[in-house]
Design a protein around this motif. Structure first.
Motif, PDB file in Angstrom:
ATOM      1  N   CYS A  28      29.461  37.293  39.493  1.00  0.00           N
ATOM      2  CA  CYS A  28      30.572  37.810  38.707  1.00  0.00           C
ATOM      3  C   CYS A  28      31.533  36.642  38.520  1.00  0.00           C
ATOM      4  CB  CYS A  28      31.282  38.949  39.432  1.00  0.00           C
ATOM      5  SG  CYS A  28      30.317  40.458  39.519  1.00  0.00           S
ATOM      6  N   LYS A  29      32.193  36.607  37.383  1.00  0.00           N
ATOM      7  CA  LYS A  29      33.163  35.546  37.126  1.00  0.00           C
ATOM      8  C   LYS A  29      34.500  36.164  36.757  1.00  0.00           C
ATOM      9  CE  LYS A  29      29.858  32.012  35.790  1.00  0.00           C
ATOM     10  NZ  LYS A  29      30.097  30.994  36.777  1.00  0.00           N
ATOM     11  N   ILE A  30      35.560  35.541  37.269  1.00  0.00           N
ATOM     12  CA  ILE A  30      36.919  35.932  36.912  1.00  0.00           C
ATOM     13  C   ILE A  30      37.428  34.887  35.925  1.00  0.00           C
ATOM     14  CG2 ILE A  30      39.267  36.301  37.737  1.00  0.00           C
ATOM     15  CD1 ILE A  30      38.003  37.179  40.435  1.00  0.00           C
ATOM     16  N   GLY A  40      37.139  31.596  38.879  1.00  0.00           N
ATOM     17  CA  GLY A  40      36.259  31.567  40.036  1.00  0.00           C
ATOM     18  C   GLY A  40      34.976  32.327  39.796  1.00  0.00           C
ATOM     19  N   THR A  41      33.974  31.980  40.579  1.00  0.00           N
ATOM     20  CA  THR A  41      32.662  32.627  40.512  1.00  0.00           C
ATOM     21  C   THR A  41      32.383  33.302  41.837  1.00  0.00           C
ATOM     22  OG1 THR A  41      31.846  30.973  38.957  1.00  0.00           O
ATOM     23  CG2 THR A  41      30.187  32.240  40.171  1.00  0.00           C
ATOM     24  N   VAL A  42      32.033  34.582  41.776  1.00  0.00           N
ATOM     25  CA  VAL A  42      31.695  35.366  42.961  1.00  0.00           C
ATOM     26  C   VAL A  42      30.179  35.457  43.052  1.00  0.00           C
ATOM     27  CG1 VAL A  42      31.930  37.604  44.090  1.00  0.00           C
ATOM     28  CG2 VAL A  42      33.809  36.722  42.693  1.00  0.00           C
ATOM     29  N   THR A  43      29.623  34.923  44.128  1.00  0.00           N
ATOM     30  CA  THR A  43      28.194  35.031  44.398  1.00  0.00           C
ATOM     31  C   THR A  43      28.012  36.144  45.415  1.00  0.00           C
ATOM     32  OG1 THR A  43      27.932  32.678  43.998  1.00  0.00           O
ATOM     33  CG2 THR A  43      26.148  33.781  45.164  1.00  0.00           C
ATOM     34  N   VAL A  44      27.179  37.127  45.103  1.00  0.00           N
ATOM     35  CA  VAL A  44      27.076  38.322  45.944  1.00  0.00           C
ATOM     36  C   VAL A  44      26.072  38.222  47.071  1.00  0.00           C
ATOM     37  CG1 VAL A  44      27.919  39.820  44.103  1.00  0.00           C
ATOM     38  CG2 VAL A  44      25.467  39.474  44.388  1.00  0.00           C
ATOM     39  N   ALA A  45      25.256  37.180  47.082  1.00  0.00           N
ATOM     40  CA  ALA A  45      24.260  37.019  48.147  1.00  0.00           C
ATOM     41  C   ALA A  45      24.038  35.536  48.409  1.00  0.00           C
ATOM     42  CB  ALA A  45      22.950  37.687  47.759  1.00  0.00           C
ATOM     43  N   CYS A  65      35.481  45.939  41.799  1.00  0.00           N
ATOM     44  CA  CYS A  65      34.143  46.238  42.302  1.00  0.00           C
ATOM     45  C   CYS A  65      33.089  45.789  41.304  1.00  0.00           C
ATOM     46  CB  CYS A  65      33.962  47.738  42.518  1.00  0.00           C
ATOM     47  SG  CYS A  65      34.999  48.457  43.780  1.00  0.00           S
ATOM     48  N   SER A  66      31.914  45.464  41.835  1.00  0.00           N
ATOM     49  CA  SER A  66      30.747  45.247  40.988  1.00  0.00           C
ATOM     50  C   SER A  66      29.592  46.031  41.591  1.00  0.00           C
ATOM     51  CB  SER A  66      30.392  43.763  40.892  1.00  0.00           C
ATOM     52  OG  SER A  66      29.843  43.284  42.096  1.00  0.00           O
ATOM     53  N   VAL A  67      28.581  46.297  40.774  1.00  0.00           N
ATOM     54  CA  VAL A  67      27.403  47.002  41.267  1.00  0.00           C
ATOM     55  C   VAL A  67      26.161  46.159  40.991  1.00  0.00           C
ATOM     56  CG1 VAL A  67      28.367  49.309  41.137  1.00  0.00           C
ATOM     57  CG2 VAL A  67      27.224  48.382  39.157  1.00  0.00           C
ATOM     58  N   SER A  68      25.276  46.134  41.991  1.00  0.00           N
ATOM     59  CA  SER A  68      24.045  45.368  41.899  1.00  0.00           C
ATOM     60  C   SER A  68      22.891  46.263  41.464  1.00  0.00           C
ATOM     61  CB  SER A  68      23.703  44.756  43.260  1.00  0.00           C
ATOM     62  OG  SER A  68      24.720  43.892  43.700  1.00  0.00           O
ATOM     63  N   LEU A  69      21.866  45.661  40.880  1.00  0.00           N
ATOM     64  CA  LEU A  69      20.669  46.384  40.481  1.00  0.00           C
ATOM     65  C   LEU A  69      20.060  47.136  41.662  1.00  0.00           C
ATOM     66  CD1 LEU A  69      18.550  46.940  38.249  1.00  0.00           C
ATOM     67  CD2 LEU A  69      17.390  44.848  38.995  1.00  0.00           C
ATOM     68  N   SER A  70      20.206  46.616  42.860  1.00  0.00           N
ATOM     69  CA  SER A  70      19.636  47.224  44.069  1.00  0.00           C
ATOM     70  C   SER A  70      20.332  48.514  44.484  1.00  0.00           C
ATOM     71  CB  SER A  70      19.729  46.239  45.227  1.00  0.00           C
ATOM     72  OG  SER A  70      21.096  46.004  45.548  1.00  0.00           O
ATOM     73  N   GLY A  71      21.509  48.791  43.939  1.00  0.00           N
ATOM     74  CA  GLY A  71      22.281  49.963  44.339  1.00  0.00           C
ATOM     75  C   GLY A  71      23.440  49.619  45.259  1.00  0.00           C
ATOM     76  N   ALA A  78      39.725  39.500  44.586  1.00  0.00           N
ATOM     77  CA  ALA A  78      39.970  38.693  43.393  1.00  0.00           C
ATOM     78  C   ALA A  78      40.799  37.453  43.700  1.00  0.00           C
ATOM     79  CB  ALA A  78      40.659  39.534  42.321  1.00  0.00           C
ATOM     80  N   ALA A  79      41.679  37.535  44.665  1.00  0.00           N
ATOM     81  CA  ALA A  79      42.505  36.376  45.029  1.00  0.00           C
ATOM     82  C   ALA A  79      41.654  35.301  45.713  1.00  0.00           C
ATOM     83  CB  ALA A  79      43.652  36.804  45.934  1.00  0.00           C
ATOM     84  N   GLY A  80      40.759  35.719  46.591  1.00  0.00           N
ATOM     85  CA  GLY A  80      39.911  34.781  47.310  1.00  0.00           C
ATOM     86  C   GLY A  80      38.607  34.481  46.608  1.00  0.00           C
ATOM     87  N   VAL A  81      38.340  35.197  45.498  1.00  0.00           N
ATOM     88  CA  VAL A  81      37.130  35.058  44.705  1.00  0.00           C
ATOM     89  C   VAL A  81      35.884  35.118  45.596  1.00  0.00           C
ATOM     90  CG1 VAL A  81      36.047  33.807  42.811  1.00  0.00           C
ATOM     91  CG2 VAL A  81      38.482  33.574  43.170  1.00  0.00           C
ATOM     92  N   LYS A  82      35.770  36.252  46.318  1.00  0.00           N
ATOM     93  CA  LYS A  82      34.613  36.455  47.195  1.00  0.00           C
ATOM     94  C   LYS A  82      34.393  37.944  47.402  1.00  0.00           C
ATOM     95  CE  LYS A  82      37.345  36.313  51.377  1.00  0.00           C
ATOM     96  NZ  LYS A  82      37.559  35.739  52.683  1.00  0.00           N
ATOM     97  N   VAL A  83      33.215  38.303  47.883  1.00  0.00           N
ATOM     98  CA  VAL A  83      32.923  39.687  48.236  1.00  0.00           C
ATOM     99  C   VAL A  83      33.556  39.960  49.587  1.00  0.00           C
ATOM    100  CG1 VAL A  83      31.100  41.349  48.791  1.00  0.00           C
ATOM    101  CG2 VAL A  83      30.777  39.730  46.916  1.00  0.00           C
ATOM    102  N   SER A  84      34.445  40.949  49.638  1.00  0.00           N
ATOM    103  CA  SER A  84      35.094  41.288  50.914  1.00  0.00           C
ATOM    104  C   SER A  84      34.305  42.350  51.672  1.00  0.00           C
ATOM    105  CB  SER A  84      36.532  41.742  50.698  1.00  0.00           C
ATOM    106  OG  SER A  84      36.575  42.880  49.874  1.00  0.00           O
ATOM    107  N   THR A  85      33.650  43.254  50.944  1.00  0.00           N
ATOM    108  CA  THR A  85      32.841  44.312  51.546  1.00  0.00           C
ATOM    109  C   THR A  85      31.663  44.598  50.633  1.00  0.00           C
ATOM    110  OG1 THR A  85      34.840  45.329  52.465  1.00  0.00           O
ATOM    111  CG2 THR A  85      32.877  46.685  52.415  1.00  0.00           C
ATOM    112  N   SER A  86      30.522  44.853  51.220  1.00  0.00           N
ATOM    113  CA  SER A  86      29.335  45.221  50.456  1.00  0.00           C
ATOM    114  C   SER A  86      28.784  46.509  51.059  1.00  0.00           C
ATOM    115  CB  SER A  86      28.304  44.091  50.532  1.00  0.00           C
ATOM    116  OG  SER A  86      27.237  44.356  49.680  1.00  0.00           O
TER     117      SER A  86
END
Length: 113
Positions: A28-30, A40-45, A65-71, A78-86
């Protein structure tokens, strides 16, 4: 800093100066819209797989929030440009995501019955 895969979804920040995009490139990109640049670029894995493609996103208040193909639902800082919870709750791809920013909760829907 552009996406290297198709963009499947985008959503505006409440202040209308930033945009979040979700892509097949598993990020995801902001975007800073007035500046025309990526903030910033958010890498989810750490080792992205096909199921990590980002299929949707939502920005409501301070909840992003974002949703992945996996569910998987990814709550993004958004401030830290990272996934805080999955979170994983569905067994199939999520087809809808809605955020209630006032109550700090969200709802998802899937084909997993």
């Amino acid at each position: 800093d552009n996406h290297t895969g198709a963009i499947y979804a985008c959503t505006w920040a409440p202040d209308s100066t930033r945009l979040l995009t979700a892509s097949a490139d598993k990020t995801c990109k902001i975007w800073n819209v007035p500046g025309g640049r990526v903030e910033g670029t958010v890498t989810v894995a750490s080792k992205p797989e096909v199921g990590d493609m980002q299929m949707g996103c939502c920005w409501a208040g301070s909840t992003v929030c974002s949703v992945s193909l996996s569910g998987r639902v990814n709550v993004i800082d958004a401030a830290g440009v990272k996934v805080s919870t999955s979170l994983m709750g569905h067994n199939h791809a999520i087809t809808a995501l809605c955020v209630d920013a006032g109550a700090s909760r969200f709802a998802t829907a899937s084909f997993d019955g």
